[in-house]
Design an enzyme around this catalytic site. Structure first.
Site, mmCIF file in Angstrom:
data_model
loop_
_atom_site.group_PDB
_atom_site.id
_atom_site.type_symbol
_atom_site.label_atom_id
_atom_site.label_comp_id
_atom_site.label_asym_id
_atom_site.label_seq_id
_atom_site.Cartn_x
_atom_site.Cartn_y
_atom_site.Cartn_z
ATOM 1 N N PRO A 211 -8.713 33.474 -1.712
ATOM 2 C CA PRO A 211 -9.437 31.788 -2.170
ATOM 3 C C PRO A 211 -10.128 31.210 -0.874
ATOM 4 O O PRO A 211 -9.541 31.598 0.365
ATOM 5 C CB PRO A 211 -8.213 31.174 -2.703
ATOM 6 N N GLY A 213 -10.506 28.563 1.995
ATOM 7 C CA GLY A 213 -9.582 27.989 2.966
ATOM 8 C C GLY A 213 -8.133 28.935 3.500
ATOM 9 O O GLY A 213 -7.380 28.057 4.337
ATOM 10 N N THR A 214 -8.375 30.007 3.072
ATOM 11 C CA THR A 214 -6.889 30.727 3.419
ATOM 12 C C THR A 214 -7.322 31.280 5.083
ATOM 13 O O THR A 214 -6.220 31.951 5.429
ATOM 14 C CB THR A 214 -7.111 32.040 2.548
ATOM 15 N N GLU A 432 7.518 8.813 -16.232
ATOM 16 C CA GLU A 432 7.904 9.575 -15.132
ATOM 17 C C GLU A 432 9.479 9.954 -15.143
ATOM 18 O O GLU A 432 9.845 11.209 -14.901
ATOM 19 C CB GLU A 432 7.625 9.059 -13.937
#
Ligand code: ADP
Ligand code: MG
Ligand code: ZN
Length: 630
Positions: A211, A213-214, A432
């Protein structure tokens, strides 16, 4: 001086010479025109005839288009006036008039003039024009990061020499497997003769797959840095030039350059932009195909005794042309995947090396809170934290800077000016806490790390952050069901407390449905479809989109099955919250007051009611710590 610099300088010098030559030429040209303009003056033909009659004319030079007139006063005076001329009207009587009045006359040899004019207009000017346009387009191209057209057909692969690449494997963290497989290549580059003498062919190429940016680009550079060889790099998109055939020429140049620099590494980034499978689309792109063919030819053609290794990077290996992947080309695949927990810790360490860290910094916690983050994200987080520390006037980075940076990168910057009405805020808080409570009460769910109702720019009005205690590679059906219940917890709380359906649950619904769909179509977790594959995943390294592989009828049944899962989960979630309404109310009020609460605070409320859960969680944490120590 490095090779790259000298090459660039040479290129620049050549460019400047050309530019100066053109400028000098233009100045001369303009000068001669204006000079002509300043020193000549046109008179009418009548005036000219008058002048002859008045005996003012000494001599004339007749050319095909005009008649130059030399006046008597000019020939005697030292100071000359403007040279007069008039258009040639082809007066048949002119010669007799001139002879009568005793004016000296001669004709300009016109042929000569024509040729010069012709050459000037049709050869020299176009060439100058062409150069000017090329120069400016080159400039624009360079600004846009493209290839300058000055170097048309000459590949602009940057050449780094040994001392240029300081990056080594130490700079690449968390990619141990990739490094291991690349070590062999380094050995080939350094000891080519060892391999050739035994008769082994050197490997030609390796494909770095993973992927964005690795660290693929980083790894390729590190290989060159480790092997101490030049690194010739070019991006695949650079090849796709605006003129047909240029991409192919670039490939040729690149390999020629490489042979000169062997042993060396050629790195083709984003190789998918040229290496796209040729039969995958209806519309073909001739230019790309030519470039690809040239690349294939070159990879076969270059001297295999010369230690040249072609590395290429892509995040879409599926679409690459099969021809690129066959033995002798990019036959080795090096997977550069998202880093695991240990990898993330190491990457954070690498990037915080040059950063002053405070005593309270715990990189492990940061790594834990960023599952799925790639090296580029983590580098970004460290830098963002350093920027924040500066903003707060500190000289070192503290844990809170890093925590905040994680949230900035993951959830977008904290936005204080977005005002919620008190009622909206209440709804968000219960929503939340609904998520968090379901997560806390179910077994085999990730523990709650933080709950906040501070809105973020990325659209979330609040969020619940769960941190996995350990990396998980296998997820059970029960865990997936629990995950869906946690996702549905927000809306369920709204329903229980306010009897309200709000738009705030859209993202939860989307994610829950996706998970349920995968359970049915990919993981074979339903009785109805047993272990039948109903979808397959494409673009594994990009969006991981699943593609349906069944009939329309089955598709309808799948939808029913998904609905069944979601409905069951929804009912049990609502039931769980109903039974714990006291906790839901208490914690939500607390959150409304504090806006942000952390996992430990939150769990104290839960442990108050269920002391036995404390033991369960403790045991879990202990296990997790053991995992991390390894
Ligand atoms: P890719 O080519 O895979 O898209 P890059 O190699 O360009 O990614 O990585 C971008 C940046 O992210 C690098 O310059 C580096 O700072 C950081 N980075 C990525 N992966 C790693 C890693 N494994 N170790 C250290 N830094 C990394
Ligand atoms: Mg890259
Ligand atoms: Zn939600």
């Amino acid at each position: 001086m490095s090779n790259r610099n000298t090459e660039e300088n040479d290129d620049k010098k050549k460019q400047y010479i050309v530019v100066y030559a053109i400028m000098a030429f233009l100045i001369l040209y303009v000068f001669s025109i204006t000079k002509n303009f300043m020193t000549t003056q046109e008179v009418s033909y009548n005036e000219f005839l008058n002048m002859i009659e008045n005996k003012e004319v000494e001599s004339v030079i007749i050319s095909s288009s005009e008649i130059q007139i030399l006046k008597k006063e000019d020939s005697t005076n030292k100071v000359k006036g403007k040279m007069l001329y008039t258009g040639n009207v082809n007066d048949p009587n002119l010669v007799s008039i001139l002879t009568e009045s005793g004016v000296e006359f001669k004709a300009e040899p016109m042929k000569n003039n024509y040729i010069i004019d012709f050459i000037f207009d049709w050869v020299i000017m176009p060439i100058i024009f062409f150069f000017i346009i090329r120069f400016f387009m080159g400039k624009v191209g360079r600004k846009m990061g493209g290839s300058p057209m000055m170097g048309l057909g000459k590949s602009n692969a940057k050449i780094y020499k040994e001392n240029d690449i300081k990056i080594t494997f130490d700079d690449v963290a968390g990619q141990d497997e990739a490094k291991e497989s690349l070590k062999e290549i380094i050995d080939y580059l350094n000891n080519a003769s060892k391999y050739t003498s035994i008769g082994a062919k050197l490997p030609k190429g390796a494909l770095l797959v993973g992927p964005p940016g690795t660290g693929k680009t980083l790894l390729a550079k590190a290989v060159a840095g480790e092997a101490n060889v030049p690194f010739l790099s070019i991006s695949g998109s650079n090849f796709v030039e605006m003129f047909a055939g240029m991409g192919a020429a670039k490939v040729r140049d690149l390999f020629q350059e490489a042979e000169k620099n062997a042993p060396c590494i050629i790195f083709i980034d984003e190789v998918d932009s040229i290496g796209k499978s040729r039969d995958s689309q209806i519309q073909t792109n001739d230019e790309r195909e030519q470039t690809l063919n040239q690349l294939l030819t070159q990879m076969d053609g270059f001297d295999s005794t010369k230690a040249i290794v072609v590395l290429a990077a892509t995040n879409r290996p599926e679409i690459l042309d099969k021809a690129l992947l066959r033995p002798g080309r990019f036959d080795r695949r090096v997977i550069v995947d998202r880093p695991d927990l240990k990898g993330r810790i190491d990457i954070l360490k690498v990037h915080s090396k040059g950063v002053k860290l405070g005593d309270d910094v715990n990189l492990e916690e940061i790594a834990k809170s960023t599952p799925g983050a790639v090296g580029a994200d983590l580098a970004n987080i460290v830098n963002e934290a350093a920027l924040r520390a500066v903003k707060h006037g500190r000289e070192f980075v503290m844990q809170e800077d890093l925590r905040e940076a994680v949230e900035v990168i993951i959830a977008g910057k904290e936005k204080k000016d977005r005002i919620l009405s008190p009622m909206e805020k209440r709804i968000v808080a219960f929503h939340e806490v609904g998520h968090a409570l379901v997560a806390a009460l179910l077994e085999n769910t990730d523990p709650v790390h933080k709950i906040t109702i501070v809105p973020r720019t990325m659209g979330a009005l609040g969020y619940t952050m769960q941190l996995p205690e350990e990396e998980k590679y296998l997820v059970s059906k029960e865990e997936l069901t629990n995950q869906i219940m946690v996702m549905l917890g927000g809306r369920s709380a709204e329903e229980e407390v306010f009897n309200l359906l709000s738009t705030g649950a859209s993202n939860d619904i989307e994610r829950a449905t996706k998970t349920a769909r995968s359970m049915v179509t990919i993981y074979g977790m339903t009785d109805k479809f047993d272990m039948m594959a109903l979808e397959s995943v494409q673009n594994r390294y990009l969006d991981g989109r699943a593609v349906r592989e069944c009939s329309d009828e089955t598709s309808t049944l799948i939808d029913e099955e998904i609905l069944k899962i979601i409905r069951t989960c929804h009912e049990s979630t609502k039931k769980l919250l109903r039974e714990n309404r006291d906790l839901l109310d208490k914690i939500s009020e607390y959150l409304l007051e504090k806006e942000t609460i952390f996992g430990s605070e939150f769990m104290e409320f839960v442990y108050d009611k269920y002391p036995e859960l404390r033991d369960r969680k403790n045991k879990k944490v202990k296990d997790a710590n053991q995992v991390i120590e390894i």
